[in-house]
Design a protein around this motif. Structure first.
Motif, PDB file in Angstrom:
ATOM      1  N   VAL A 177      -0.579   5.062  -1.873  1.00 32.16           N
ATOM      2  CA  VAL A 177      -1.494   5.414  -0.796  1.00 32.16           C
ATOM      3  C   VAL A 177      -2.889   4.930  -1.221  1.00 32.16           C
ATOM      4  CG1 VAL A 177      -2.089   7.684  -1.798  1.00 32.16           C
ATOM      5  CG2 VAL A 177      -2.170   7.395   0.678  1.00 32.16           C
ATOM      6  N   ASN A 179      -6.632  12.473  -1.731  1.00 32.05           N
ATOM      7  CA  ASN A 179      -5.745  12.654  -0.564  1.00 32.05           C
ATOM      8  C   ASN A 179      -6.270  13.766   0.356  1.00 32.05           C
ATOM      9  OD1 ASN A 179      -4.217  10.720  -1.782  1.00 32.05           O
ATOM     10  ND2 ASN A 179      -2.536  12.076  -2.387  1.00 32.05           N
ATOM     11  N   PRO A 236       0.916   9.908   1.112  1.00 33.80           N
ATOM     12  CA  PRO A 236       1.448   8.596   0.719  1.00 33.80           C
ATOM     13  C   PRO A 236       2.530   8.106   1.686  1.00 33.80           C
ATOM     14  CG  PRO A 236       1.218  10.019  -1.200  1.00 33.80           C
ATOM     15  CD  PRO A 236       0.945  10.883  -0.005  1.00 33.80           C
ATOM     16  N   GLN A 276      -4.883  12.259   3.785  1.00 31.80           N
ATOM     17  CA  GLN A 276      -3.825  11.241   3.771  1.00 31.80           C
ATOM     18  C   GLN A 276      -2.584  11.710   3.007  1.00 31.80           C
ATOM     19  OE1 GLN A 276      -5.769   7.893   1.812  1.00 31.80           O
ATOM     20  NE2 GLN A 276      -5.341   8.686  -0.232  1.00 31.80           N
TER      21      GLN A 276
END
Ligand SMILES: C[S@@+](CC[C@H](N)C(=O)[O-])C[C@H]1O[C@@H](n2cnc3c(N)ncnc32)[C@H](O)[C@@H]1O
Length: 409
Positions: A207, A225, A232, A230
């Protein structure tokens, strides 16, 4: 603070016997004529000697590595200081910019780095396989046999991607252990996979994260993240390896060159390299403790099965300790470089220009069988103002690199 004086504008020949001095002073391919400045015993030559324009570098160089130099730097010296077939060496080779460029120019590539990762990054590009062979080999990998043995890596990869990476890793560890010369296609696939592990675009397995030469910890990645909201995504590992291979091979084949010699040990002691066997050294050591090579490469080392904690990467906080390391390395280079051969020893700006590493290198060469010729400062978009080149004004962001030039007598 040292004072600087503009003493002469080039081109002019000052005659070092071999004409190299004159060819450097006359150089003005990208910039103005070379400027010469004297500071104490050191002659600084300032110009845009090599450009960082990407189009000038062969596609085989396109693998990332922390604090690597541009291929144009070794190319500049290889062109002027060696003939085809002669040996060119880098004792701190990193991703292998010097040996790869030497090979592309038909010279014998010799390289060393304390981290065995460097051999894995360099060796396959000295003898690249054909794309069809890579594609065929990728079909032979048992991609469905991967297991998640390291759940913390799920900060970077989706479960499906991590299973694919684990399958490839297990297959490579079994087929090409580090102490054996591997099959060249396996070696190539490992090199490309190492370079695709993390990065900030969908061309990487991970990611979005830091640039590929700087792996953050799993904990930091979890924070990234969260901040970016986000998760992955699944990546097609096989396709990404093939795509990157095609890109690396896009500028055509490697030039025929004499057999390479690559080592994984300290630069200060390299008994595998014969005395007086090398015509030119182009190198750049770690700059004090500025870059954490072990931390930046932890994920690459995990993938390759390298225990990075057992690798004694130089990391000197003190100038004295760093200078001793440089002195010991130059002593070894005095054994390896043949009379009349050269050393180009590149250092960067550190501590906002408060520590001038080129002076530590200059002093470290005292009493060794080298003529200390000059320091080249590669200054892009050079203007003729004497204090714009990053030594005398000590400003941030001038970002020049300096290369100490020694000639073995
Ligand atoms: C500035 S990087 C070299 C980058 C290289 N010029 C390139 O273009 O990729 C310095 C390298 O020195 C290596 N190194 C650190 N200590 C060393 C030692 N004592 N002997 C040999 N290599 C060492 C590090 O692993 C790192 O790869």
């Amino acid at each position: 603070m040292p004072s600087y004086q503009r003493v002469a504008a080039a081109p002019k020949a000052t005659g070092c016997g071999l004409g190299f001095d004159a060819s450097v002073l006359a150089f003005c391919e990208f910039g103005a004529p070379t400027l010469e400045v004297r500071e104490g015993p050191i002659r600084y030559l300032i110009n845009e000697f090599w450009t960082s324009a990407q189009r000038q570098a062969h596609s085989l160089h396109e693998v990332s590595y922390r604090a690597c130099f541009k291929p144009q730097l070794p190319a500049f010296f290889i062109t002027r200081l060696t003939e085809p077939g002669q040996a060119v060496y880098d004792p701190f080779m990193g991703r292998g910019t010097t040996p790869v460029q030497a090979a592309l120019m038909g010279r014998q590539p010799i390289g060393n780095d304390i981290n065995p990762l460097s051999t894995l990054l360099t060796r396959p590009r000295l003898a690249p396989p054909e794309l069809q062979c890579i594609a065929r080999r990728l079909e032979e990998i048992p991609w469905n046999q991967g297991e998640i043995s390291q759940p913390e890596l799920l900060a970077f990869y989706s479960p499906q991607t991590l299973r694919l990476i684990s399958a490839l890793r297990a297959w490579l560890l079994e087929r090409c252990p580090l102490d054996r010369l591997p099959d060249p296609v396996d070696d190539w696939i490992r090199m490309v996979a190492i370079n695709r592990l993390t990065g900030h675009s969908p061309g990487f397995f991970s990611v979005y994260t830091m640039p590929p030469n700087q792996a953050v910890s799993a904990q930091s990645q979890r924070r990234i993240n969260e901040r970016r909201g986000q998760t992955p995504p699944d990546r097609d590992v096989k396709t990404l390896i093939l795509r990157k291979s095609a890109s690396l091979l896009s500028d055509g084949p490697m030039t025929p060159h004499p057999p390479a010699l690559l080592g994984a040990g300290v630069a200060q002691s390299t008994p595998a390299i014969d005395s007086s066997s090398v015509q030119l050294v182009v190198t750049s050591p770690p700059f004090l403790d500025i870059v954490q090579y072990a931390d930046d490469n932890w994920l690459r080392c995990w993938f390759a099965g390298i225990d990075v904690s057992s690798v004694a990467i130089a990391n000197h906080r003190s100038e004295a300790g760093w200078q001793t390391m440089v002195r010991d390395t130059l002593t070894e280079l005095a054994r390896i470089v043949r009379p009349g051969g050269h050393v180009a020893f590149e250092v960067g700006e550190v501590r906002n220009g408060k520590v001038l590493l080129e002076r530590l290198v200059w002093d470290a060469a005292e009493g060794l069988p080298f003529d200390r010729l000059f320091v080249m400062v590669n200054q892009q978009a050079f203007t003729k103002t004497a204090n714009c080149w990053g030594v005398s004004n000590n400003t941030r962001g001038t970002n020049t690199n300096r290369t100490v030039i020694l000639r073995r007598h």
